[in-house]
Write a protein that holds these residues in place. Structure first.
Motif, PDB file in Angstrom:
ATOM      1  N   LYS A  55       2.522  -8.933   2.272  1.00  0.00           N
ATOM      2  CA  LYS A  55       4.120  -8.889   2.166  1.00  0.00           C
ATOM      3  C   LYS A  55       4.739  -9.840   0.908  1.00  0.00           C
ATOM      4  CE  LYS A  55       7.007  -8.029   5.209  1.00  0.00           C
ATOM      5  NZ  LYS A  55       7.402  -8.113   6.409  1.00  0.00           N
ATOM      6  N   THR A 100       1.545  -3.647   7.573  1.00  0.00           N
ATOM      7  CA  THR A 100       2.443  -3.131   7.007  1.00  0.00           C
ATOM      8  C   THR A 100       2.696  -3.852   5.288  1.00  0.00           C
ATOM      9  OG1 THR A 100       4.039  -4.845   7.844  1.00  0.00           O
ATOM     10  CG2 THR A 100       4.025  -2.740   8.796  1.00  0.00           C
ATOM     11  N   GLY A 101       2.975  -3.229   4.620  1.00  0.00           N
ATOM     12  CA  GLY A 101       3.105  -3.689   3.068  1.00  0.00           C
ATOM     13  C   GLY A 101       1.922  -3.329   2.410  1.00  0.00           C
ATOM     14  N   THR A 102       1.346  -2.552   2.867  1.00  0.00           N
ATOM     15  CA  THR A 102      -0.078  -2.424   2.081  1.00  0.00           C
ATOM     16  C   THR A 102      -0.085  -0.736   1.384  1.00  0.00           C
ATOM     17  OG1 THR A 102      -1.214  -1.629   3.820  1.00  0.00           O
ATOM     18  CG2 THR A 102      -1.484  -4.018   3.188  1.00  0.00           C
ATOM     19  N   THR A 103      -0.984  -0.524   0.458  1.00  0.00           N
ATOM     20  CA  THR A 103      -1.056   0.960  -0.009  1.00  0.00           C
ATOM     21  C   THR A 103      -1.598   1.800   1.102  1.00  0.00           C
ATOM     22  OG1 THR A 103      -3.093   0.144  -1.015  1.00  0.00           O
ATOM     23  CG2 THR A 103      -1.126   0.374  -2.212  1.00  0.00           C
ATOM     24  N   GLU A 113      -0.854   2.038   4.126  1.00  0.00           N
ATOM     25  CA  GLU A 113       0.207   2.611   4.955  1.00  0.00           C
ATOM     26  C   GLU A 113       0.622   3.897   4.387  1.00  0.00           C
ATOM     27  OE1 GLU A 113       3.370  -0.218   5.435  1.00  0.00           O
ATOM     28  OE2 GLU A 113       4.064   0.614   7.413  1.00  0.00           O
ATOM     29  N   LEU A 114       0.762   4.089   2.915  1.00  0.00           N
ATOM     30  CA  LEU A 114       1.163   5.273   2.192  1.00  0.00           C
ATOM     31  C   LEU A 114      -0.014   6.197   2.352  1.00  0.00           C
ATOM     32  CD1 LEU A 114       2.868   3.532  -0.960  1.00  0.00           C
ATOM     33  CD2 LEU A 114       3.662   4.022   1.411  1.00  0.00           C
ATOM     34  N   ALA A 172      -0.005   8.078   5.732  1.00  0.00           N
ATOM     35  CA  ALA A 172       1.019   8.964   5.819  1.00  0.00           C
ATOM     36  C   ALA A 172       0.600  10.412   5.293  1.00  0.00           C
ATOM     37  CB  ALA A 172       2.284   8.326   5.486  1.00  0.00           C
ATOM     38  N   PRO A 226       2.447  -0.456  13.462  1.00  0.00           N
ATOM     39  CA  PRO A 226       2.459  -1.555  12.392  1.00  0.00           C
ATOM     40  C   PRO A 226       2.565  -2.875  12.746  1.00  0.00           C
ATOM     41  CG  PRO A 226       4.855  -0.594  12.484  1.00  0.00           C
ATOM     42  CD  PRO A 226       4.217   0.159  13.619  1.00  0.00           C
ATOM     43  N   SER A 285       7.435   7.764   1.786  1.00  0.00           N
ATOM     44  CA  SER A 285       6.022   8.152   2.100  1.00  0.00           C
ATOM     45  C   SER A 285       5.352   7.215   3.099  1.00  0.00           C
ATOM     46  CB  SER A 285       5.083   8.153   0.815  1.00  0.00           C
ATOM     47  OG  SER A 285       5.755   7.169  -0.262  1.00  0.00           O
ATOM     48  N   TYR A 286       6.338   6.466   3.945  1.00  0.00           N
ATOM     49  CA  TYR A 286       5.639   6.058   5.210  1.00  0.00           C
ATOM     50  C   TYR A 286       6.303   6.465   6.408  1.00  0.00           C
ATOM     51  CZ  TYR A 286       9.748   2.913   5.298  1.00  0.00           C
ATOM     52  OH  TYR A 286      10.889   2.127   4.911  1.00  0.00           O
ATOM     53  N   ASP A 287       5.486   6.334   7.567  1.00  0.00           N
ATOM     54  CA  ASP A 287       6.070   6.875   8.780  1.00  0.00           C
ATOM     55  C   ASP A 287       6.481   5.886   9.515  1.00  0.00           C
ATOM     56  OD1 ASP A 287       5.293   9.663   9.083  1.00  0.00           O
ATOM     57  OD2 ASP A 287       3.506   8.947   8.043  1.00  0.00           O
ATOM     58  N   SER A 310       7.516  11.191   6.445  1.00  0.00           N
ATOM     59  CA  SER A 310       7.279  10.216   5.444  1.00  0.00           C
ATOM     60  C   SER A 310       7.666  11.131   4.098  1.00  0.00           C
ATOM     61  CB  SER A 310       5.717  10.006   5.425  1.00  0.00           C
ATOM     62  OG  SER A 310       5.099  11.360   5.120  1.00  0.00           O
ATOM     63  N   GLY A 327       6.171  -5.376  15.064  1.00  0.00           N
ATOM     64  CA  GLY A 327       6.021  -4.009  14.644  1.00  0.00           C
ATOM     65  C   GLY A 327       7.078  -2.995  15.012  1.00  0.00           C
ATOM     66  N   MET A 342      10.147  -1.037  14.233  1.00  0.00           N
ATOM     67  CA  MET A 342      10.846  -0.537  12.697  1.00  0.00           C
ATOM     68  C   MET A 342      12.152  -0.748  12.906  1.00  0.00           C
ATOM     69  SD  MET A 342       8.101  -0.306  11.081  1.00  0.00           S
ATOM     70  CE  MET A 342       8.385   0.582   9.679  1.00  0.00           C
ATOM     71  N   GLY A 400      11.182  -4.695   4.717  1.00  0.00           N
ATOM     72  CA  GLY A 400       9.784  -4.664   4.783  1.00  0.00           C
ATOM     73  C   GLY A 400       8.889  -3.743   3.881  1.00  0.00           C
ATOM     74  N   VAL A 401       8.684  -2.587   4.629  1.00  0.00           N
ATOM     75  CA  VAL A 401       7.950  -1.639   3.710  1.00  0.00           C
ATOM     76  C   VAL A 401       8.704  -1.098   2.585  1.00  0.00           C
ATOM     77  CG1 VAL A 401       6.640   0.279   3.972  1.00  0.00           C
ATOM     78  CG2 VAL A 401       7.156  -0.849   6.120  1.00  0.00           C
ATOM     79  N   ASN A 441       8.660  -3.622   0.078  1.00  0.00           N
ATOM     80  CA  ASN A 441       7.374  -3.932  -0.645  1.00  0.00           C
ATOM     81  C   ASN A 441       6.519  -3.204  -1.579  1.00  0.00           C
ATOM     82  OD1 ASN A 441       5.654  -6.299   0.218  1.00  0.00           O
ATOM     83  ND2 ASN A 441       6.040  -5.718   2.289  1.00  0.00           N
ATOM     84  N   GLN A 442       7.247  -1.564  -1.145  1.00  0.00           N
ATOM     85  CA  GLN A 442       6.779  -0.574  -1.927  1.00  0.00           C
ATOM     86  C   GLN A 442       7.639  -0.352  -3.273  1.00  0.00           C
ATOM     87  OE1 GLN A 442       4.036   0.332  -1.183  1.00  0.00           O
ATOM     88  NE2 GLN A 442       3.690   0.205   1.066  1.00  0.00           N
TER      89      GLN A 442
END
Lengths: 338, 417
Positions: free
Chosen positions: A84, A150-153, A155-156, A159, A173, B68-70, B80, B364, B366, B374-375, B378-379
């Motif tokens: 993260k 979490t915070g990594t590719t 995760e995407l 999905a 997560p 694009s995350y669940d 997503s 964890g 959400m 968080g996500v 980051n994304q």
């Protein structure tokens, strides 16, 4: 420096300072150490050994870089970063570069203002399941609970993979590898997913590695490589060509054992140019003329690093696969030194 | 003789702003205000300029991009392929859910504990004191970890329910399953559903609206029934019994509507890797809820205890002397006066619990911090925007809670003469 650096209390100022400071290479030389961002603990890539020293595949590349700059492979300060905070730490100048199993993606390269300067490991996302589930393919994972950092590719990708295959799943997560491992061993999730290389490390560190299998599906491309701040081309060149030198060394048959001998001069002009007995490539990088000799002497060539840290003779047991040299059917390829 | 001199007409001169003590205070305050605003503006502009120089100007359009995350625990529909904005909304609702559950449970436990703390039974009051001291003096994050990891370590995995002779079995006539991934409870289902009402952002089932409307109607009728009883009591002195009629007013229409809608209970069943059907309260939600509740309860116990002790002993003695029973003494004499002390403390405990719920990210769950901070952060790499939004949202939630509670406090506090 701009007077705006007065804003030191805000993170913004950290970012601004990183940009407006002198070149990273000069900073590193003045400091006498490379601040290398590594993972908090991925067995095989970067983790602390029983003496508390960092070791692993990524660590060796940090060491090679330090050797190329200072003739001293130990002149590295390892900055442990989570998935993260890695980019924030990089852009704030806390780390000079990341060798942190970081996937090269378009948005990270373009939008996050970081630059990826090479690929030291071609990876892909995989799944690990307990053997007694009887699952043999990722397509049988309908409805499973999946532990994911979490915070990594990953995760995407996860999905996307489940959506494209019309399957449902429950993501669980978690913040870091150690928590994920604890939850996984207690059965709080059925599946553990991350890059296949890290998966092998996690499996090796579980209480009973043989009770788990890694599924054959690789669901994504995860090219891992060093990351630097956007816009410092001199520093980029140093990082890129040090890594290339290690790959080229394997291709040319230069090893840790024979590099000192070969540096005196051979009848192969490629070796001579790289090791500095012909021309002065290193000085173009503002480094000592024997920079690549020092790097290779410190860590060995790419193949040696691989075998020593994550290769088939180690507990991690990864095959070269995509990471074999291009001459042997892999993807590792260095542009020519000339 | 008119030698009285009219007082000199006062004209306002600019110098009075500085030399006249009537205006000087205002002048100074105005100058300071301008300086503070200028400083804030300079800081904001500086941040904006430097972010722009970094190639990251302050923009919020990332909220429209595909997330694009669940998210495992959600109150509204989300996949997503939805936008980051919707993921943020899911996180916000999760924050509100755990905050509401935590405040409700902590209040109930806290009031019970506060009364027990004052019990004349030595053992009971010492046990409550022990609980308060242990839970209050350890950081809440550790309690959240303890609750979460106890649940995942002790509760059986879903696969333990499988097989002919399973190691674990479901509770309450096979309607509830406690696993280390969460607790599955039965869900209400309707065989003759009325569909959903689309409110733009999310759907509300019409059955729920109908049931709430019926309940509201029943309560209104009950109020009318009580008013009628009061009227008869003032006219004749005899109060008719209202209890049975009130129960009938509330329950009969509700049951009729449930039957008309075809109400039945959906039990969770083990299918594949996990239980399907029923309502799933995920392990992180339960861990967070328990941790926050157990921690905040201790403060509410102390608030209730101090509130009750703040009412002088003469009040209850006077009430007893008038012939009031202990229960009525508590509800009519002690509690109304104790609330004056308790409610302001409750407000700050509710605020603390809501803010502490941001520790969800550690296990964890959400919530808002895990999604937006968080996500999504980051994304998209939009740190400034995400953090600013987080701060604004938490500020709004906190101000709403304290506003509501202050309004309630003003209603129940003693009117002093």
């Amino acid at each position: 420096m701009k007077k705006s650096v007065f804003l030191g209390t805000l993170a913004v100022a950290g970012l601004a300072a990183g940009i407006s400071a002198a070149g990273t290479l000069d900073d590193v030389k003045a400091r006498g150490k490379v601040n290398c961002g590594v993972t908090e603990g991925t067995l095989g890539f970067s983790s602390r050994n029983s003496e508390g020293k960092h070791e692993g595949f990524d660590v060796e590349f940090c060491r090679a870089l330090a050797a190329a700059i200072f003739d001293d492979a130990d002149a590295v300060e390892y900055i442990e970063l989570s998935s993260k905070n890695r980019f924030t730490a990089l852009s704030a100048g806390q780390a000079d570069l990341l060798y942190r199993t970081t996937t090269w993606t378009f948005s990270r390269d373009v939008d996050l203002k970081t630059s990826f300067v090479g690929i030291n490991y071609y990876d892909g996302q995989g799944f690990m399941v307990p053997k007694d589930l009887g699952v043999t393919s990722a397509t049988e994972l309908e409805g499973a609970t999946v532990c994911i950092e979490t915070g990594t590719t990953t995760e995407l990708n996860l999905a996307d993979y489940f959506r494209v295959n019309g399957m449902s799943y429950e993501p669980l997560p978690v913040g870091g590898t150690s928590e994920a491992k604890a939850l996984y061993e207690e059965g709080a999730c059925d599946v553990y997913t991350t890059d296949a290389s890290a998966l092998a490390g996690v499996r090796a560190s579980l209480k009973d590695p043989s009770a788990y299998i890694i599924l054959p599906e690789i669901v994504s491309k995860e090219p891992l490589g060093p990351t630097v701040r956007h816009g410092d081309n001199d520093w980029e060149d140093v990082v890129r060509w040090t890594q290339n030198a290690l790959v080229a060394a394997e291709e040319l048959g230069v090893t840790q054992a024979n590099v000192a001998e070969l540096a005196k001069g051979t009848d192969n002009p490629s070796i001579n140019r790289m090791l500095g007995s012909e021309g002065s490539l290193c000085s173009m990088l503002n480094l000592e003329s024997d920079c690549f000799v020092q790097a290779i002497a410190a860590t060995g060539n790419y193949g040696e690093i691989f075998e020593r840290t994550i290769g088939e003779s180690t507990p991690i047991g990864l095959a070269r696969g995509l990471n074999a040299l291009w001459t042997e059917g892999g993807l590792q390829y260095s542009p020519p030194f000339r | 003789m008119s030698d009285s001199v009219a007082p000199p007409k006062e004209t306002f001169r600019l110098s009075m702003l500085l030399y006249d003590s009537r205006y000087r205070g205002i002048t100074i305050q105005f100058v300071v205000l301008v300086l503070v605003l200028l400083a804030l503006g300079w800081l904001a502009r500086n941040a904006a300029v430097n972010l722009a120089a970094l190639g990251k100007p302050l923009r919020f359009d990332f909220l429209g991009d595909t997330a694009s995350y669940d998210i495992n625990q959600r109150l509204i529909e989300y996949t997503s392929t939805d936008s980051h904005g919707r993921a943020v909304l899911v996180g916000l609702l999760n924050t509100l859910l755990v905050a509401f559950m935590g405040c409700a449970a902590a209040t109930i436990l806290g009031v019970i504990g506060g009364v027990l703390r004052l019990s004349s039974n030595w053992l009971v009051s010492r046990l409550v004191a022990l609980y308060v001291e242990i839970f209050r003096n350890v950081p809440v994050l550790l309690w959240i970890f303890v609750c979460m990891f106890t649940l995942t370590a002790i509760a059986p995995a879903p696969r333990a329910f499988r097989g002919d002779t399973p190691e674990a079995s479901m509770l309450l006539w096979d309607s509830m399953a406690v696993t280390n991934r969460g607790i599955y409870i039965p869900e209400p289902l309707f065989s003759r559903p009325l569909g959903d009402l689309n409110l733009g952002v999310f759907n509300v089932s019409i059955e729920l609206i109908v049931l709430l409307a019926v309940l509201a109607g029943s309560l209104f009728a009950m109020k009318w029934n009580n008013a009628r009883a009061n009227r008869i009591q003032t006219e004749t002195g005899d109060r008719p019994n209202t209890m049975w009629m009130n129960i009938a007013i509330v329950i009969i229409p509700f049951l009729l509507v449930l039957i008309a809608l075809g109400f039945h209970i959906g039990k969770p069943e083990l299918k594949g890797f996990n239980f399907k059907g029923g309502i799933n309260m995920s392990a992180p939600l339960i861990g967070l809820w328990l941790g926050l509740t157990l921690y905040t309860t201790t403060y509410i116990i102390e608030a209730v205890r101090s509130g009750i002790q703040a009412v002088s002993k003469g009040q209850s003695e006077a009430a007893f002397a008038l012939g009031l029973r202990p229960g009525r003494t508590m509800s009519l004499v002690i509690l109304p006066q104790a609330l004056r002390v308790i409610i302001p403390q409750l407000i700050s405990q509710y605020l603390n619990l809501t803010k502490n719920s941001s520790l969800a990210v550690a296990i964890g769950y959400m919530d808002l911090v895990s999604t937006l901070g968080g996500v999504t952060l980051n994304q998209t790499g939009r740190e400034m925007e995400a953090i600013l939004m987080l701060m604004a949202i938490y500020l709004t939630i906190s101000l709403t809670i304290s506003g509501t509670m202050n309004w309630y406090n003003n209603r129940v506090k003693l009117v002093e003469r």
